[in-house]
Design a protein around this motif. Sequence first.
Motif, PDB file in Angstrom:
ATOM      1  N   PHE A  55       0.813  -1.212   0.000  1.00 23.41           N
ATOM      2  CA  PHE A  55       0.000   0.000   0.000  1.00 23.41           C
ATOM      3  C   PHE A  55       0.854   1.273   0.000  1.00 23.41           C
ATOM      4  CE2 PHE A  55      -2.624  -3.319   1.953  1.00 23.41           C
ATOM      5  CZ  PHE A  55      -3.755  -3.239   1.147  1.00 23.41           C
ATOM      6  N   ILE A  56       2.167   1.100   0.078  1.00 23.21           N
ATOM      7  CA  ILE A  56       3.047   2.271   0.074  1.00 23.21           C
ATOM      8  C   ILE A  56       3.162   2.813  -1.353  1.00 23.21           C
ATOM      9  CG2 ILE A  56       5.392   3.098   0.515  1.00 23.21           C
ATOM     10  CD1 ILE A  56       5.652   0.900   2.620  1.00 23.21           C
ATOM     11  N   LYS A  57       2.876   4.081  -1.510  1.00 26.12           N
ATOM     12  CA  LYS A  57       2.951   4.703  -2.829  1.00 26.12           C
ATOM     13  C   LYS A  57       4.324   5.341  -3.025  1.00 26.12           C
ATOM     14  CE  LYS A  57      -2.014   5.589  -3.196  1.00 26.12           C
ATOM     15  NZ  LYS A  57      -3.077   6.618  -3.389  1.00 26.12           N
ATOM     16  N   ILE A  58       4.935   4.997  -4.140  1.00 24.50           N
ATOM     17  CA  ILE A  58       6.287   5.478  -4.429  1.00 24.50           C
ATOM     18  C   ILE A  58       6.245   6.520  -5.547  1.00 24.50           C
ATOM     19  CG2 ILE A  58       8.641   4.795  -5.058  1.00 24.50           C
ATOM     20  CD1 ILE A  58       7.674   3.544  -2.469  1.00 24.50           C
ATOM     21  N   LYS A  59       6.879   7.648  -5.291  1.00 19.83           N
ATOM     22  CA  LYS A  59       6.989   8.684  -6.316  1.00 19.83           C
ATOM     23  C   LYS A  59       8.394   8.704  -6.931  1.00 19.83           C
ATOM     24  CE  LYS A  59       3.494  11.745  -4.261  1.00 19.83           C
ATOM     25  NZ  LYS A  59       3.236  13.084  -3.699  1.00 19.83           N
ATOM     26  N   ASP A  60       9.382   8.446  -6.086  1.00 21.47           N
ATOM     27  CA  ASP A  60      10.781   8.477  -6.535  1.00 21.47           C
ATOM     28  C   ASP A  60      11.341   7.054  -6.504  1.00 21.47           C
ATOM     29  OD1 ASP A  60      13.379   9.022  -7.184  1.00 21.47           O
ATOM     30  OD2 ASP A  60      13.868  10.015  -5.286  1.00 21.47           O
ATOM     31  N   TYR A  61      11.772   6.548  -7.666  1.00 24.17           N
ATOM     32  CA  TYR A  61      12.268   5.173  -7.765  1.00 24.17           C
ATOM     33  C   TYR A  61      13.791   5.108  -7.860  1.00 24.17           C
ATOM     34  CZ  TYR A  61       7.565   3.301  -8.347  1.00 24.17           C
ATOM     35  OH  TYR A  61       6.256   2.929  -8.133  1.00 24.17           O
ATOM     36  N   THR A  62      14.485   6.125  -7.414  1.00 27.44           N
ATOM     37  CA  THR A  62      15.944   6.121  -7.466  1.00 27.44           C
ATOM     38  C   THR A  62      16.515   5.704  -6.113  1.00 27.44           C
ATOM     39  OG1 THR A  62      16.014   8.480  -6.888  1.00 27.44           O
ATOM     40  CG2 THR A  62      16.021   7.900  -9.232  1.00 27.44           C
ATOM     41  N   LEU A  63      17.646   5.025  -6.164  1.00 26.95           N
ATOM     42  CA  LEU A  63      18.322   4.575  -4.955  1.00 26.95           C
ATOM     43  C   LEU A  63      19.701   5.207  -4.860  1.00 26.95           C
ATOM     44  CD1 LEU A  63      17.532   0.742  -4.942  1.00 26.95           C
ATOM     45  CD2 LEU A  63      16.663   2.433  -3.329  1.00 26.95           C
ATOM     46  N   ALA A  64      20.003   5.805  -3.713  1.00 24.88           N
ATOM     47  CA  ALA A  64      21.322   6.365  -3.445  1.00 24.88           C
ATOM     48  C   ALA A  64      22.199   5.273  -2.837  1.00 24.88           C
ATOM     49  CB  ALA A  64      21.202   7.550  -2.493  1.00 24.88           C
ATOM     50  N   PRO A  65      23.517   5.479  -2.793  1.00 23.82           N
ATOM     51  CA  PRO A  65      24.405   4.471  -2.198  1.00 23.82           C
ATOM     52  C   PRO A  65      24.009   4.093  -0.776  1.00 23.82           C
ATOM     53  CG  PRO A  65      25.697   6.070  -3.413  1.00 23.82           C
ATOM     54  CD  PRO A  65      24.292   6.570  -3.431  1.00 23.82           C
ATOM     55  N   LEU A  66      23.630   5.094   0.040  1.00 22.88           N
ATOM     56  CA  LEU A  66      23.249   4.804   1.416  1.00 22.88           C
ATOM     57  C   LEU A  66      21.974   3.966   1.469  1.00 22.88           C
ATOM     58  CD1 LEU A  66      24.150   5.396   4.335  1.00 22.88           C
ATOM     59  CD2 LEU A  66      22.479   7.241   4.371  1.00 22.88           C
ATOM     60  N   ASP A  67      21.052   4.189   0.531  1.00 21.41           N
ATOM     61  CA  ASP A  67      19.835   3.377   0.458  1.00 21.41           C
ATOM     62  C   ASP A  67      20.185   1.906   0.240  1.00 21.41           C
ATOM     63  OD1 ASP A  67      18.370   5.702   0.694  1.00 21.41           O
ATOM     64  OD2 ASP A  67      18.128   5.959  -1.465  1.00 21.41           O
ATOM     65  N   GLY A  68      21.129   1.665  -0.682  1.00 23.38           N
ATOM     66  CA  GLY A  68      21.559   0.295  -0.950  1.00 23.38           C
ATOM     67  C   GLY A  68      22.154  -0.362   0.279  1.00 23.38           C
ATOM     68  N   LEU A  69      22.933   0.402   1.056  1.00 24.68           N
ATOM     69  CA  LEU A  69      23.534  -0.127   2.270  1.00 24.68           C
ATOM     70  C   LEU A  69      22.474  -0.502   3.299  1.00 24.68           C
ATOM     71  CD1 LEU A  69      26.543   2.326   2.698  1.00 24.68           C
ATOM     72  CD2 LEU A  69      26.646  -0.044   1.979  1.00 24.68           C
ATOM     73  N   PHE A  70      21.463   0.352   3.443  1.00 26.21           N
ATOM     74  CA  PHE A  70      20.388   0.059   4.388  1.00 26.21           C
ATOM     75  C   PHE A  70      19.614  -1.189   3.978  1.00 26.21           C
ATOM     76  CE2 PHE A  70      19.544   2.853   7.926  1.00 26.21           C
ATOM     77  CZ  PHE A  70      20.433   3.896   7.725  1.00 26.21           C
ATOM     78  N   ILE A  71      19.325  -1.316   2.706  1.00 24.95           N
ATOM     79  CA  ILE A  71      18.591  -2.481   2.222  1.00 24.95           C
ATOM     80  C   ILE A  71      19.378  -3.757   2.481  1.00 24.95           C
ATOM     81  CG2 ILE A  71      17.723  -3.646   0.147  1.00 24.95           C
ATOM     82  CD1 ILE A  71      17.092  -0.810  -0.947  1.00 24.95           C
ATOM     83  N   VAL A  72      20.664  -3.723   2.166  1.00 25.27           N
ATOM     84  CA  VAL A  72      21.513  -4.902   2.367  1.00 25.27           C
ATOM     85  C   VAL A  72      21.621  -5.260   3.845  1.00 25.27           C
ATOM     86  CG1 VAL A  72      23.875  -5.764   2.197  1.00 25.27           C
ATOM     87  CG2 VAL A  72      22.852  -4.589   0.258  1.00 25.27           C
ATOM     88  N   GLY A  73      21.970  -4.273   4.679  1.00 25.23           N
ATOM     89  CA  GLY A  73      22.166  -4.538   6.097  1.00 25.23           C
ATOM     90  C   GLY A  73      20.920  -5.044   6.795  1.00 25.23           C
ATOM     91  N   PHE A  74      19.814  -4.325   6.616  1.00 30.70           N
ATOM     92  CA  PHE A  74      18.588  -4.687   7.319  1.00 30.70           C
ATOM     93  C   PHE A  74      17.945  -5.955   6.764  1.00 30.70           C
ATOM     94  CE2 PHE A  74      18.675  -0.190   8.718  1.00 30.70           C
ATOM     95  CZ  PHE A  74      18.594  -0.426  10.083  1.00 30.70           C
ATOM     96  N   SER A  75      18.093  -6.215   5.480  1.00 27.62           N
ATOM     97  CA  SER A  75      17.481  -7.419   4.916  1.00 27.62           C
ATOM     98  C   SER A  75      18.125  -8.674   5.493  1.00 27.62           C
ATOM     99  CB  SER A  75      17.586  -7.414   3.389  1.00 27.62           C
ATOM    100  OG  SER A  75      18.933  -7.412   2.984  1.00 27.62           O
TER     101      SER A  75
END
Length: 483
Positions: A55-75
């Motif tokens: 249900f989360i609506k996304i407007k911006d589909y770009t990922l910054a380097p820090l975003d990638g780190l958060f996804i990797v670490g938390f996943s």
Amino acid sequence: MNKKLIVKILGIILLIEAAFMLPSLIISFYMKDSSNKGFLVAMSILIVLFLATRFIKIKDYTLAPLDGLFIVGFSWILVSIFGAIPLYINTELDFISSFFEIVSGFTTTGASVIGNIESYPKSVVFWRSITHWIGGMGILVFTVSILPRLGVGGFQIYKAESPGPVAGKIQSTTARSGKILYRIYLLITLIIFLALIATKMSVFDAAIHTFGVTGTGGFSSHNDSLTRYGTPTIVVLSIAMFICATNFNVYFLIYKRKFKEILNNDELKMWFLFIGIAVLSIAICLFNNGYGSFSLSLRDSALQVTSVSSTSGFANTDFDLWPSFAKTLLFLLYFMGGCAGSTAGGLKVVRITVLYKLVKREIKKTIHPKAVVPIRLNGKNLSEQVVLGICAFTAVYFFVFCISTAIITLDGHDIRTSMSAVATFLSNVGPGFSKVGPTKNFAFFSSGYKLYFSFLMLLGRLEFFTLIALISPSNPKKELIKI
């Protein structure tokens, strides 16, 4: 930071984990082993969390380097927490021990707190082992192959997830790279499985050990690991572990018939050299110390060298009883690990290769101070930034190793136990020496130490900087270079 997109991608990863639990659930129903409750609870939670992110609506589909780190670490943390639920519900393990076991599975470490695995339901044993296969290539590499359907570019995730100092891409797009890697991974998995069946291993055991080998993990379906198997099985597994610890890009180059690039691969040359010297040296040492025939010495040496260097951690004998020279060589292989771009852990052969070239350059510059001597890898000059990154990684590795060894000795454990335990967690190997040798496990450690060991396994699997960056107080907007 694109928080909404991060949460949405984490939801996809949790759904993928639920899908990987399905085979274990089917086995549970088929075997009527009463372990389906744990899988149903875990899968229900994962699916509900995924649906909540829809249900989360996304407007911006770009990922910054820090975003990638958060996804990797938390996943990696999240899949380990939810992956521990089936063990916690279906076994006598407390949740921290279950968490440790599953972290060990996903990080392909293979260290265990279970001493009676043969008494566990087969569905639980299957889930415990398939985490090796999932973690080997990385659930995130699988994820980036489907992100384009969301309109998301996944290179920042791929970059943070990929093992080794350079996150190179096989093809021009990350999604295509992920798909090619998984095709290679699936083919190798199938070949190893069929080869083990050909050695008269049962279908279930062949599946369990195939997961352990391809993911370079080490979980077995038997308490005594590989000691019950004969020479044909040992030879197949030795070759398979060597193959799975080799850079997967080499297999793509074979497919493309780029044999010249393979012959010029410095890491591959060093990998063959290290393994050859170690196998032969330990075999001679064993034979000279009365270890039966030379062929038996060579067989067991090859198995343990490929097992430790690939960070698989299987054992067909108690190598803790071997002569000191043989154990010392094995201990050094704990640090080396396999090749970059493989499922193996450790420092990686490519880093050791670059450090060797760096030492040679510094010696040469001592004689010729004004000489400009670039460090070349595979015929190409490496930037000073990459070389500095490799030095930093190595320094952090041994700093954490020393501090963690000291922390374990505070609990009264001997230095061999402490050093080998830390080395096996940081390099994701599995068994150590002394109290944590191949015939023992880590059950006697307290819950606090099990949590700390889980942290070390994640540090090793994500190569330090991904997790360190997440807890660092530095400016989050600053670009972080993967080294």
